[in-house]
Design a protein around this motif. Structure first.
Motif, short mmCIF file in Angstrom:
data_model
loop_
_atom_site.label_atom_id
_atom_site.label_comp_id
_atom_site.label_asym_id
_atom_site.label_seq_id
_atom_site.Cartn_x
_atom_site.Cartn_y
_atom_site.Cartn_z
N LEU A 1 45.66 32.30 39.83
CA LEU A 1 44.88 32.97 38.78
C LEU A 1 43.67 32.16 38.34
O LEU A 1 42.83 32.66 37.59
CB LEU A 1 45.77 33.28 37.57
CG LEU A 1 46.88 34.30 37.81
CD1 LEU A 1 47.70 34.47 36.55
CD2 LEU A 1 46.31 35.61 38.28
N VAL B 1 40.48 33.92 38.96
CA VAL B 1 40.28 35.20 38.28
C VAL B 1 39.53 34.96 36.97
O VAL B 1 39.81 34.00 36.25
CB VAL B 1 41.65 35.88 37.98
CG1 VAL B 1 41.47 37.17 37.21
CG2 VAL B 1 42.41 36.12 39.27
N LEU C 1 41.59 46.00 35.08
CA LEU C 1 41.44 45.09 36.22
C LEU C 1 40.24 45.55 37.04
O LEU C 1 40.15 46.72 37.43
CB LEU C 1 42.70 45.11 37.09
CG LEU C 1 42.60 44.44 38.44
CD1 LEU C 1 42.37 42.94 38.28
CD2 LEU C 1 43.84 44.70 39.26
N PRO D 1 38.72 44.68 40.52
CA PRO D 1 39.00 43.91 41.74
C PRO D 1 37.78 43.14 42.24
O PRO D 1 36.64 43.49 41.93
CB PRO D 1 39.41 44.98 42.76
CG PRO D 1 39.65 46.23 41.99
CD PRO D 1 38.88 46.11 40.71
N LYS E 1 34.36 37.44 41.71
CA LYS E 1 35.79 37.21 41.49
C LYS E 1 36.43 38.45 40.86
O LYS E 1 35.74 39.28 40.26
CB LYS E 1 35.99 36.04 40.51
CG LYS E 1 35.51 34.71 41.02
CD LYS E 1 35.77 33.66 39.95
CE LYS E 1 35.38 32.28 40.42
NZ LYS E 1 35.65 31.27 39.41
N SER E 2 37.75 38.53 41.00
CA SER E 2 38.47 39.56 40.28
C SER E 2 38.33 39.28 38.79
O SER E 2 38.19 38.13 38.37
CB SER E 2 39.95 39.55 40.65
OG SER E 2 40.12 39.87 42.00
N ARG E 3 38.37 40.35 38.01
CA ARG E 3 38.16 40.19 36.57
C ARG E 3 39.16 41.04 35.81
O ARG E 3 39.36 42.21 36.14
CB ARG E 3 36.74 40.62 36.23
CG ARG E 3 36.37 40.39 34.83
CD ARG E 3 34.90 40.67 34.65
NE ARG E 3 34.50 40.08 33.39
CZ ARG E 3 33.41 40.39 32.76
NH1 ARG E 3 32.58 41.26 33.26
NH2 ARG E 3 33.14 39.84 31.60
N ILE E 4 39.77 40.45 34.80
CA ILE E 4 40.68 41.17 33.91
C ILE E 4 40.04 41.19 32.54
O ILE E 4 39.67 40.15 32.00
CB ILE E 4 42.07 40.51 33.89
CG1 ILE E 4 42.71 40.63 35.27
CG2 ILE E 4 42.94 41.14 32.81
CD1 ILE E 4 44.05 39.95 35.40
N GLN F 1 48.24 43.55 33.99
CA GLN F 1 47.03 43.49 34.81
C GLN F 1 47.18 42.47 35.95
O GLN F 1 46.73 42.74 37.06
CB GLN F 1 45.81 43.13 33.93
CG GLN F 1 45.52 44.15 32.85
CD GLN F 1 45.29 45.54 33.38
OE1 GLN F 1 44.67 45.74 34.42
NE2 GLN F 1 45.81 46.53 32.67
N VAL F 2 47.81 41.34 35.67
CA VAL F 2 48.05 40.35 36.73
C VAL F 2 49.01 40.91 37.77
O VAL F 2 48.84 40.70 38.98
CB VAL F 2 48.59 39.03 36.12
CG1 VAL F 2 49.12 38.09 37.19
CG2 VAL F 2 47.49 38.33 35.32
N ASP G 1 49.29 44.06 38.64
CA ASP G 1 48.49 44.96 39.47
C ASP G 1 47.63 44.17 40.46
O ASP G 1 47.50 44.54 41.62
CB ASP G 1 47.57 45.83 38.60
CG ASP G 1 48.32 46.95 37.91
OD1 ASP G 1 49.48 47.22 38.28
OD2 ASP G 1 47.74 47.55 36.98
N LEU G 2 47.04 43.08 40.00
CA LEU G 2 46.18 42.26 40.85
C LEU G 2 46.96 41.65 42.02
O LEU G 2 46.50 41.67 43.16
CB LEU G 2 45.52 41.15 40.03
CG LEU G 2 44.67 40.15 40.79
CD1 LEU G 2 43.41 40.83 41.32
CD2 LEU G 2 44.30 38.99 39.90
#
Length: 150
Positions: free
Chosen positions: A63, A66, A92, A94, A100-103, A131-132, A134-135
């Protein structure tokens, strides 16, 4: 009258003193800056997110790549993504072409749903777990075994 002669107190011009009301001194802050009471609601919310992210990063080192963000409210186009037609609490985004992925956690909808500080912190952590999950393509229970415990 001689101008070099000392003046009596009655002859001196009255100097106005600037004092606060009742002579108690100037008002200071209610609490020192390092005390949580002096934090604004958004700063306190950022702390909830930061603490939750740190807990999750200790368990899931991947993480670190992220980005986590807090926004006041979802943008108008994002409202349809909410569960059961409601306002989403988090989102989320992607990874995409070098990003980067972003939450994202939405502060105002979370504050409306959870009235106390403890409830707010717990809800923020729950949203981040979802959310994590799902990621990473896992169940929320796999992310944090205490997910459904209340």
């Amino acid at each position: 009258m001689d101008s070099s002669a000392p003046r009596s107190p009655a002859d001196q011009p009255r100097l106005r003193r600037h004092r606060d009301r009742h002579g108690r001194g100037l008002r200071g802050p209610l609490a020192p800056p390092q005390v949580p009471i002096s934090l604004t609601r958004s700063e306190l919310f950022d702390d909830y997110v930061r603490e939750s992210v740190e807990r999750l990063e200790r368990r899931w080192p991947q993480l670190v790549d992220v980005e986590f963000a807090v926004q006041e409210v979802p943008a108008p186009g994002e409202e349809e993504d909410g569960e059961e037609g409601g306002v989403p609490l988090g989102r989320l985004v992607p990874a995409d072409q070098g990003r980067k992925s972003r939450i994202v956690i939405y502060r105002r909808p979370v504050e409306i749903r959870a009235k106390s500080r403890d409830d707010r912190a717990a809800l923020v952590h729950e949203i981040l777990i979802e959310q994590v999950a799902d990621l990473l393509g896992l169940s929320p229970d796999a992310i944090d075994p205490r997910y459904d415990e209340e």
